[in-house]
Design a protein around this motif. Sequence first.
Motif, PDB file in Angstrom:
ATOM      1  N   VAL A  20      -0.313 -43.589 -64.427  1.00  0.00           N
ATOM      2  CA  VAL A  20      -1.026 -44.857 -64.285  1.00  0.00           C
ATOM      3  C   VAL A  20      -0.311 -45.954 -65.056  1.00  0.00           C
ATOM      4  O   VAL A  20      -0.122 -47.063 -64.553  1.00  0.00           O
ATOM      5  CB  VAL A  20      -2.493 -44.706 -64.748  1.00  0.00           C
ATOM      6  CG1 VAL A  20      -3.170 -46.054 -64.884  1.00  0.00           C
ATOM      7  CG2 VAL A  20      -3.260 -43.810 -63.789  1.00  0.00           C
ATOM      8  N   VAL A  21       0.118 -45.664 -66.271  1.00  0.00           N
ATOM      9  CA  VAL A  21       0.848 -46.655 -67.071  1.00  0.00           C
ATOM     10  C   VAL A  21       2.143 -47.044 -66.377  1.00  0.00           C
ATOM     11  O   VAL A  21       2.490 -48.220 -66.284  1.00  0.00           O
ATOM     12  CB  VAL A  21       1.118 -46.106 -68.496  1.00  0.00           C
ATOM     13  CG1 VAL A  21       2.102 -46.979 -69.252  1.00  0.00           C
ATOM     14  CG2 VAL A  21      -0.191 -45.979 -69.258  1.00  0.00           C
ATOM     15  N   SER A  22       2.852 -46.083 -65.859  1.00  0.00           N
ATOM     16  CA  SER A  22       4.107 -46.353 -65.161  1.00  0.00           C
ATOM     17  C   SER A  22       3.870 -47.195 -63.919  1.00  0.00           C
ATOM     18  O   SER A  22       4.620 -48.128 -63.632  1.00  0.00           O
ATOM     19  CB  SER A  22       4.780 -45.031 -64.790  1.00  0.00           C
ATOM     20  OG  SER A  22       5.926 -45.262 -64.015  1.00  0.00           O
ATOM     21  N   LEU A  23       2.824 -46.885 -63.191  1.00  0.00           N
ATOM     22  CA  LEU A  23       2.497 -47.646 -61.984  1.00  0.00           C
ATOM     23  C   LEU A  23       2.134 -49.077 -62.322  1.00  0.00           C
ATOM     24  O   LEU A  23       2.576 -50.010 -61.666  1.00  0.00           O
ATOM     25  CB  LEU A  23       1.347 -46.961 -61.239  1.00  0.00           C
ATOM     26  CG  LEU A  23       0.896 -47.604 -59.939  1.00  0.00           C
ATOM     27  CD1 LEU A  23       2.033 -47.597 -58.924  1.00  0.00           C
ATOM     28  CD2 LEU A  23      -0.307 -46.889 -59.386  1.00  0.00           C
ATOM     29  N   ARG A  24       1.353 -49.270 -63.358  1.00  0.00           N
ATOM     30  CA  ARG A  24       0.957 -50.631 -63.759  1.00  0.00           C
ATOM     31  C   ARG A  24       2.163 -51.437 -64.225  1.00  0.00           C
ATOM     32  O   ARG A  24       2.264 -52.621 -63.950  1.00  0.00           O
ATOM     33  CB  ARG A  24      -0.099 -50.576 -64.851  1.00  0.00           C
ATOM     34  CG  ARG A  24      -1.444 -50.183 -64.313  1.00  0.00           C
ATOM     35  CD  ARG A  24      -2.528 -50.419 -65.306  1.00  0.00           C
ATOM     36  NE  ARG A  24      -3.803 -50.064 -64.719  1.00  0.00           N
ATOM     37  CZ  ARG A  24      -4.908 -49.903 -65.401  1.00  0.00           C
ATOM     38  NH1 ARG A  24      -4.896 -50.056 -66.703  1.00  0.00           N
ATOM     39  NH2 ARG A  24      -6.018 -49.584 -64.796  1.00  0.00           N
ATOM     40  N   ARG A  25       3.079 -50.826 -64.920  1.00  0.00           N
ATOM     41  CA  ARG A  25       4.294 -51.534 -65.353  1.00  0.00           C
ATOM     42  C   ARG A  25       5.100 -51.978 -64.145  1.00  0.00           C
ATOM     43  O   ARG A  25       5.638 -53.078 -64.127  1.00  0.00           O
ATOM     44  CB  ARG A  25       5.138 -50.654 -66.263  1.00  0.00           C
ATOM     45  CG  ARG A  25       4.620 -50.549 -67.648  1.00  0.00           C
ATOM     46  CD  ARG A  25       5.559 -49.768 -68.521  1.00  0.00           C
ATOM     47  NE  ARG A  25       4.999 -49.580 -69.850  1.00  0.00           N
ATOM     48  CZ  ARG A  25       5.424 -48.712 -70.712  1.00  0.00           C
ATOM     49  NH1 ARG A  25       6.433 -47.913 -70.402  1.00  0.00           N
ATOM     50  NH2 ARG A  25       4.859 -48.615 -71.879  1.00  0.00           N
ATOM     51  N   GLN A  27       3.911 -52.679 -61.200  1.00  0.00           N
ATOM     52  CA  GLN A  27       3.195 -53.742 -60.509  1.00  0.00           C
ATOM     53  C   GLN A  27       3.314 -55.052 -61.262  1.00  0.00           C
ATOM     54  O   GLN A  27       3.456 -56.104 -60.657  1.00  0.00           O
ATOM     55  CB  GLN A  27       1.719 -53.376 -60.364  1.00  0.00           C
ATOM     56  CG  GLN A  27       1.461 -52.308 -59.335  1.00  0.00           C
ATOM     57  CD  GLN A  27      -0.008 -51.919 -59.276  1.00  0.00           C
ATOM     58  OE1 GLN A  27      -0.790 -52.223 -60.166  1.00  0.00           O
ATOM     59  NE2 GLN A  27      -0.370 -51.221 -58.208  1.00  0.00           N
ATOM     60  N   THR A  28       3.261 -55.017 -62.581  1.00  0.00           N
ATOM     61  CA  THR A  28       3.310 -56.256 -63.341  1.00  0.00           C
ATOM     62  C   THR A  28       4.704 -56.849 -63.357  1.00  0.00           C
ATOM     63  O   THR A  28       4.859 -58.060 -63.432  1.00  0.00           O
ATOM     64  CB  THR A  28       2.820 -56.047 -64.791  1.00  0.00           C
ATOM     65  OG1 THR A  28       3.624 -55.036 -65.405  1.00  0.00           O
ATOM     66  CG2 THR A  28       1.362 -55.649 -64.816  1.00  0.00           C
TER      67      THR A  28
END
Length: 134
Positions: A20-25, A27-28
């Motif tokens: 989840v952290v990797s995915l959010r990074r 996306q941002t």
Amino acid sequence: MVLLAVISLLVALAALALAVVSLRRGQTSGQRPSEEALPEDVHGLRQEVAALRAETRDALRHLAVVRYDAFGDMGGHLSWSLALLDDSGHGVVLTSIHGRAEARTYAKSITAWRCEQQLSPEESEAIEHARPQR
């Protein structure tokens, strides 16, 4: 055995949190991989999707039915108009007028969302309902 299950669950949750952290990074940052960085099978899938979209343009996939009473003394909405159209608005509108003793069916050709013959209000409504919203 229970201890092993708890440890497995904790490892799975940690992996999920990292994903989840990797995915959010990703996306941002707004960065997408370049075309060259994509695997070859992704290019093949994109080509297949484009080919399928081209094939379905001519499919009669926009349809709508309008049911109504053609005559004031009859009820039940037994008469109907059905529009069958492709992406360009080419197709047909079928109408069945139900009377007391008989039913008559008509077909009118539609080209670019228009008809050379005069359309009934119900036929026009069916075509408008079949038209994709923009």
